[in-house]
Design an enzyme around this catalytic site. Sequence first.
Site, short mmCIF file in Angstrom:
data_model
loop_
_atom_site.label_atom_id
_atom_site.label_comp_id
_atom_site.label_asym_id
_atom_site.label_seq_id
_atom_site.Cartn_x
_atom_site.Cartn_y
_atom_site.Cartn_z
N CYS A 169 2.30 8.35 -6.02
CA CYS A 169 3.06 9.71 -5.94
C CYS A 169 1.99 10.39 -5.76
O CYS A 169 0.99 10.76 -6.87
CB CYS A 169 3.98 9.73 -7.10
N TRP A 198 4.60 -6.57 9.18
CA TRP A 198 5.92 -6.52 8.86
C TRP A 198 6.88 -7.03 9.65
O TRP A 198 7.93 -6.84 9.25
CB TRP A 198 6.12 -5.14 8.01
N GLU A 212 -2.35 7.61 7.07
CA GLU A 212 -1.14 7.63 7.66
C GLU A 212 -0.12 8.31 6.54
O GLU A 212 0.92 7.72 6.24
CB GLU A 212 -0.55 6.44 8.26
N GLU A 233 -6.77 5.29 15.61
CA GLU A 233 -6.22 3.98 15.67
C GLU A 233 -5.60 3.51 17.05
O GLU A 233 -4.79 4.23 17.37
CB GLU A 233 -5.30 3.21 14.59
N CYS A 251 9.63 11.11 -2.88
CA CYS A 251 9.51 10.50 -4.49
C CYS A 251 10.30 11.24 -5.41
O CYS A 251 10.56 12.52 -5.21
CB CYS A 251 8.10 10.47 -4.79
N ARG A 272 0.75 -1.14 -0.02
CA ARG A 272 0.00 -0.01 -0.13
C ARG A 272 0.76 1.18 0.09
O ARG A 272 2.22 1.15 0.23
CB ARG A 272 -0.81 0.20 1.08
#
Length: 656
Positions: free
Chosen positions: A107, A308, A142, A299, A148, A103
């Site tokens: 850009c 992860w 988030e 959250e 980039c 996710r």
Amino acid sequence: MKIGVDYYPEQWDRALWKSDSDLMAKTGVKLVRMGEFAWSKLEPRDGQFDFEWLDEAISTFSRHAIGIVLCVPTSCPPLWMYETYPDIVQVGPDGNRIQTGIRGHRCLNAPMFIYYAKRITEQLARRYANNPAIAAWQIDNELEAYPCTCETCRGLFRDWLIDKYDTLDNINKAFGNSVWSSEYSDISQIQPPTAYPKAWQNPALCLDFARFSSDTVVKFVSDMSQIIKLENPRAKVTSNTFFCENAPDYYKLFSALDFTSYDNYPPVKLAGETEELSSHAFELDFMRGIRQRNFWVMEQLSGATGSWSPMGATPRPGQIKGYAMQAMAHGADTVMHFRWRTAVKGAEMFWHGLIDHSNVPSRRFEEFAELCKTASKLSVIETTELVSDVAILYSPDNYWAFNIQPQTEGFDYLQQLRYFHAAFTRYGTNVDIISPTSDLTKYKAVVAPAMYIYEKAAAENIYRYVIKGGTLIMTNRSGVKDTCNNCIMEPLPTVYREMIGAEVSEYDPIGETEQTISDFAGNKFTCRQWCDILKLTTARAYAEYKDSFYAGKPAVTMNRYCSGVTYYVGTVCKMDFYESLAGNIMKQTGIPRLKDLTKGVEVTTRTNGLDDYIFFFNNSEEEADITLPKPMYSIIDGNEKDKLTLMPFDMDIVRK
């Protein structure tokens, strides 16, 4: 005070929606957040929209008077978009497009992404902006100041620099491009920082690229918010944030929104007797300080975390309720738990929610239900806020600059803020964490740690505060750089030298080496990381070094300047020093102190101007007894008490 949950109707069979909404209503859930990752369900093919399932989901929950926080799903564009427009994918510092498959790949400057992001936002706003079930909107998820380096971002970065500096010659001067034969002779030569370590690259370039990247996300949020506001000017719009590596300028980000929202995952395992600070009180006060008003938690910790990374420990008894109450104690008026049910598919299946894979409510859910009952009793504090005597200044420029050029082993900008925050809150006082350009006049003490990057407005603001009688604490690595992130050729702390009444004759970056300082009363403390060797002008020594070739030289100073007082801490110490300094300053400035507060007990006060409500939170694994100065009424259990007994992670709230 509202308690809510994060829910993903697109991930569950429709048959579960009704039973889930029924249980939520029975439990006391007031809000449900949905939609942030559902773009492919809302637009399965280019221009083909399907809102019927979302209509049904909203209706299912709103029939119980459960409000909806509707998210704009721009964090996860559908795969058809990536396939058709591969240039919307971010390009990393190495010049390669990042891999898709999780996710947040998009850009925020890519023209086709912006086109589709605006279109899906417009579609949602037209359909739901005036729906009474919608309590608030969330933009994306988030968001970070993504670095980039695609061709679009390169071009916009060059435009951003020209807008700021006017000419290529000015850019060369600002960047110091005479070093390493780096002068630009054509604007096309300007490139973002590469994949080399930032400390190897031009620090002025790196800082401006961080500013540009932050401005990019600020513009994106502002544009999406305006689309919603066009349909309903009264709509409440926010975006959820967290402490991330590519942190944006939070002050600018939320200035375009109606309120701040934070994703709060406090550690399950406490630090114990180590120097590590495990309480999330700092993070919560930081979020409140962004707009200097109450905020939401979008959250909240609900179970063992792990996606992860390997799974962490499951929350201990009391932490589900206690950490939600802690957030309220620091200014959260709404707390939404992530998530209602643990996912059974996808990468987040081991980031646990309130209900486990078994789909059988257990201990954590029962604790959540108890939280909902307690929150229903707290309507009396809904109009209250925190009023603080102490402020700590946070600067995005300083954060970025220290990340670009780490100063010495172990040196951490945010950690210095945390030390001072923990020291003052140890005595039960409220602390605001605010911008250096905020109004400081209402504070009895202000801490300005490591004011590394010179900002004219901030420096003038700090001087005004002290001149008019304020008490200021500054620290090492202040006044080091100009606004371009180049060193100032003056004795440190340069622009602040007159105010602190001393200058740095030399410094010693000692890293993890430990040394000793001794204060004016003979108390000894351990210092490390950094040692400014100070030469006094008008200041007096508050503490001196006991080691190395600078033994006997001032390490901490105190200076009376105009009507105020400035302290300067030239080193980094362990917590006992900061607690001692904070205690002395509170005594000198008349800030009320709670003495002998049990370690781990956190105290904050919310007020409506007439009544004060004191929150006692036992953020420890041991039972805590607290003797009150007089009998006080508990709004938790409705009894008058002269003593509180708090179990681990328990809270009581008394009316003063």
